[in-house]
Design a protein around this motif. Structure first.
Motif, PDB file in Angstrom:
ATOM      1  N   ASP A 226       0.866  -1.175   0.000  1.00  0.00           N
ATOM      2  CA  ASP A 226       0.000   0.000   0.000  1.00  0.00           C
ATOM      3  C   ASP A 226       0.905   1.228   0.000  1.00  0.00           C
ATOM      4  O   ASP A 226       1.362   1.682   1.035  1.00  0.00           O
ATOM      5  CB  ASP A 226      -0.897  -0.011   1.245  1.00  0.00           C
ATOM      6  N   PHE A 251      -0.371  -0.908  -4.764  1.00  0.00           N
ATOM      7  CA  PHE A 251      -1.633  -0.215  -5.007  1.00  0.00           C
ATOM      8  C   PHE A 251      -1.599   1.123  -4.280  1.00  0.00           C
ATOM      9  O   PHE A 251      -0.687   1.401  -3.500  1.00  0.00           O
ATOM     10  CB  PHE A 251      -2.834  -1.067  -4.587  1.00  0.00           C
ATOM     11  N   CYS A 272      -3.934  -2.734   3.443  1.00  0.00           N
ATOM     12  CA  CYS A 272      -3.064  -3.737   2.826  1.00  0.00           C
ATOM     13  C   CYS A 272      -3.571  -5.139   3.149  1.00  0.00           C
ATOM     14  O   CYS A 272      -3.583  -6.026   2.287  1.00  0.00           O
ATOM     15  CB  CYS A 272      -1.630  -3.557   3.321  1.00  0.00           C
ATOM     16  N   VAL A 275      -6.448  -6.089   0.866  1.00  0.00           N
ATOM     17  CA  VAL A 275      -6.012  -6.455  -0.486  1.00  0.00           C
ATOM     18  C   VAL A 275      -5.475  -7.884  -0.502  1.00  0.00           C
ATOM     19  O   VAL A 275      -5.784  -8.673  -1.410  1.00  0.00           O
ATOM     20  CB  VAL A 275      -4.951  -5.459  -1.004  1.00  0.00           C
ATOM     21  N   ASP A 278      -8.343 -10.286  -0.356  1.00  0.00           N
ATOM     22  CA  ASP A 278      -9.020 -10.392  -1.656  1.00  0.00           C
ATOM     23  C   ASP A 278      -8.220 -11.253  -2.632  1.00  0.00           C
ATOM     24  O   ASP A 278      -8.786 -12.077  -3.366  1.00  0.00           O
ATOM     25  CB  ASP A 278      -9.239  -9.000  -2.251  1.00  0.00           C
TER      26      ASP A 278
END
Length: 617
Positions: A226, A251, A272, A275, A278
């Protein structure tokens, strides 16, 4: 002219945005703050001229991605152009990057407020030794600045400084920006290779990096980051990490697009973690590690995949540092046995630990003491402040110690020699080495132990070792302590007393009475039998004498608690922040009882508030 800046060796900071709202994302700093930037630049110019003995020193100038950075930089550049300095302006750059780059110059001025809210900004100053200037030199520079601000004509003088007569010079500085940024990136990548491997020898570097690459081929390791719009969006991460065989998924990686709060503590590391959750849900099981830097990119804390609970979780700051100490200290032992030329540590007579050391700040958890005992390594403490810890490590190296790793455990991250600043890549690759440098069976049937196996052996936890270990297994092997997080609300007190040293003396009076009233209870509940007061100032830590004042001005005060066997098992700590207008407190206690840490911290807080009330009656 009132400057309202907090001036410390770690950096000068204030709310620079014109509105005065620390959460304001505007880029405008206003006339008064522009004047301050000009006086800062002139103070730096005078200091550098005196310090280097050069009429026109060569300096790197850079900034992080805060909105106000551009206007501050423009003011600084105008003044330094007028002073005819040789300026290497890099634009957006991370702190470790400009520190590395300045090693080939005379010094640097870096515009940043680190992890402070977005409306803040500030300045860090350094020479060419890889770090910020020390406390003694920082005072010389701040005295120059304060004298300029106190002058009756400060504002008009600042206006004259900003009236650059030859704008072609400034245009040339801007035209050369990309050239100097490229040089900085190259210098930083070369330097971080040395930091990660602990060697300037390219053959040794390649040998160590080959372990990481080969391990990643066998078991893919992917890393999420992140960036949060920080200066690291334009640093080496996106190219350097994949070059070592690791998958990299950044990202929020648009420079200056700061998506959420800047400080890389658990409340912000959740982005973070989400993410990684996911990506795992989508089938990418290799993404097991992530990090988030702060705005200037020198501090980065971690997120890991908990394979038991199938969830990504932030790692607390103190545990991040503990992991790094385990990794880097074990790495010293591993490298001595596995990388040619072998035996260097034995020749220096410190493989057994008598001359190995770790340097930390005063509120670093005692879990580090336990780790150091396992490796037969000494530990030394300094006052809070990166510069203090760096200078303590320098002092210990002069005494003959090998200090591979140092840092402020209370803030997470680490400083790995020869670096003089925290670096997310140093933190990340400490963990990467821990995960990838594993046991290897030799042709003669013997086994060369990897880093985690070395730690298990040294800490008498051989039963924990298994070939398919994960970072969760390493975390579970760390000494058990409960510690207050530095960013928690309960760790920050608003204090009315202006004299923080006098406040500590009042705290002493209250504490001694409380101790007499509750010492039997303390032993029954916590196993605490006795205490000692510890004072830290700069690079010095010492026990206070029985009748001595606890007024050590702005330094740190720790009450260290001992059990019946006279072993330290807990502490409470306090200090006025050098970069924010707050009073910081924390507690650290051995064991896994969260209620014990909370209870001791409440007790400390109540005594400080009582001392503050007495002081203001």
């Amino acid at each position: 002219m009132e400057h309202k800046m907090i001036l410390s060796a770690s950096g000068w900071r204030k709310v620079f945005v014109q509105s005065g709202n620390e959460e304001d994302t505007s880029s405008e700093i206003g006339k008064e703050n522009t004047a301050l930037a000009a006086l800062i630049a002139e103070s730096f110019a005078e200091y550098m001229t005196e310090r280097t003995g050069k009429a026109f020193p060569t300096v790197a100038i850079g900034m992080d991605t805060r909105p106000t950075g551009t206007e501050i930089a423009e003011a600084v550049l105008k003044v330094l152009c007028e002073k005819k300095f040789n300026i290497h302006f890099t634009g957006i750059i991370s702190a470790p990057e400009i520190f590395s780059y300045a090693r080939s110059l005379d010094g640097f001025l870096y515009i940043s407020a680190s992890h402070n809210p977005i409306g803040h900004n500030g300045i860090k100053f350094g020479m060419n030794d890889g770090g910020v200037i020390d406390a003694e030199e920082a005072k010389k520079l701040s005295d120059i600045f304060k004298e300029k601000c106190a002058s009756p004509d400060a504002e008009s003088h600042a206006e004259k400084l900003l009236s650059l007569k030859d704008n072609d010079i400034l245009d040339t500085v801007h035209q050369n920006q990309m050239r100097y940024k490229k040089e900085a990136l190259e210098a930083y990548e070369s330097f971080i290779r040395t930091v990660i491997t602990g060697s300037t020898n390219k053959e040794i570097q390649d040998s160590i990096f080959s372990y990481i690459k080969n391990a990643s081929k066998e078991n893919t390791l992917s890393i999420a980051c992140d960036m949060n719009g920080s200066s690291r969006t334009l640093s080496i991460d996106k190219n350097f990490i994949p070059s070592l065989g690791l998958n990299f998924y950044p990202f929020n990686n648009e420079p200056g697009k700061i998506a959420h709060a800047i400080i890389p503590e658990p409340e912000n590391l959740v982005h973070c973690a989400n993410v990684i959750n996911d990506m795992q849900a989508d089938g990418d099981r290799s993404v097991t590690l992530g990090y988030m830097p702060d705005c200037d990119g020198d501090r980065g804390n971690l997120v890991y995949w908990d394979s038991k609970e199938n969830e990504a979780k932030p790692i607390k700051a103190q545990e991040v540092f503990a992991l790094c100490v385990v990794a880097e200290t074990a790495f010293e032992f591993w490298k001595n046995e596995n990388i040619k030329p072998r035996g260097l540590l034995n020749k220096a007579k410190n493989i057994n630990g008598e001359k190995l050391a770790v340097c930390v700040n005063c509120p670093t958890s005692m879990r580090i003491d336990s780790i150091c005992r396992s490796f037969n390594t000494d530990i030394f403490r300094a006052e809070v402040g990166e510069a203090n810890v760096v200078n303590l490590a320098r002092e210990k190296r002069k005494e003959g110690y090998t200090v591979r790793i140092l840092g402020e455990g209370s803030n997470g991250g680490n400083i790995t020699h020869p670096s003089c600043v925290r670096d997310p890549l140093a933190t990340l690759f400490a963990i990467v080495k821990l995960l990838t440098i594993r046991d290897v069976k030799n042709s003669d049937g013997t086994v060369s132990k990897g880093l985690f196996h070395i730690w298990c052996e040294k800490s008498n936890q051989e039963f924990r070792y298994k070939n398919d270990f994960t970072l969760l297994d390493v975390l579970e092997s760390l000494p058990k302590y409960k510690t207050t997080g530095v960013s928690e609300e309960r760790a920050v007190l608003k204090i009315e007393s202006e004299d923080k040293g006098l406040l500590k003396d009042r705290f002493k009076t209250i504490f001694l009475k409380e101790w007499e009233n509750h010492k039997e209870e303390m032993e029954a509940i916590y196993g605490i039998k006795s205490f000692k007061a510890v004072l830290t100032n700069g690079t010095k830590e010492r026990f206070a004498k029985e009748n001595e004042s606890w007024n050590n001005s702005s330094g740190g005060l720790k009450i260290l608690f001992y059990n019946a066997e006279e072993n330290p098992i807990a502490f409470i700590w306090m200090r006025a922040s050098g970069t924010e207008p707050v009073f910081r407190v924390m507690c650290d206690i051995q064991g896994e009882e969260e209620s014990a840490e909370r209870s001791l911290l409440r007790w400390e807080t109540s005594m400080i508030k009582k001392a503050d009330t007495v002081a203001n009656c």
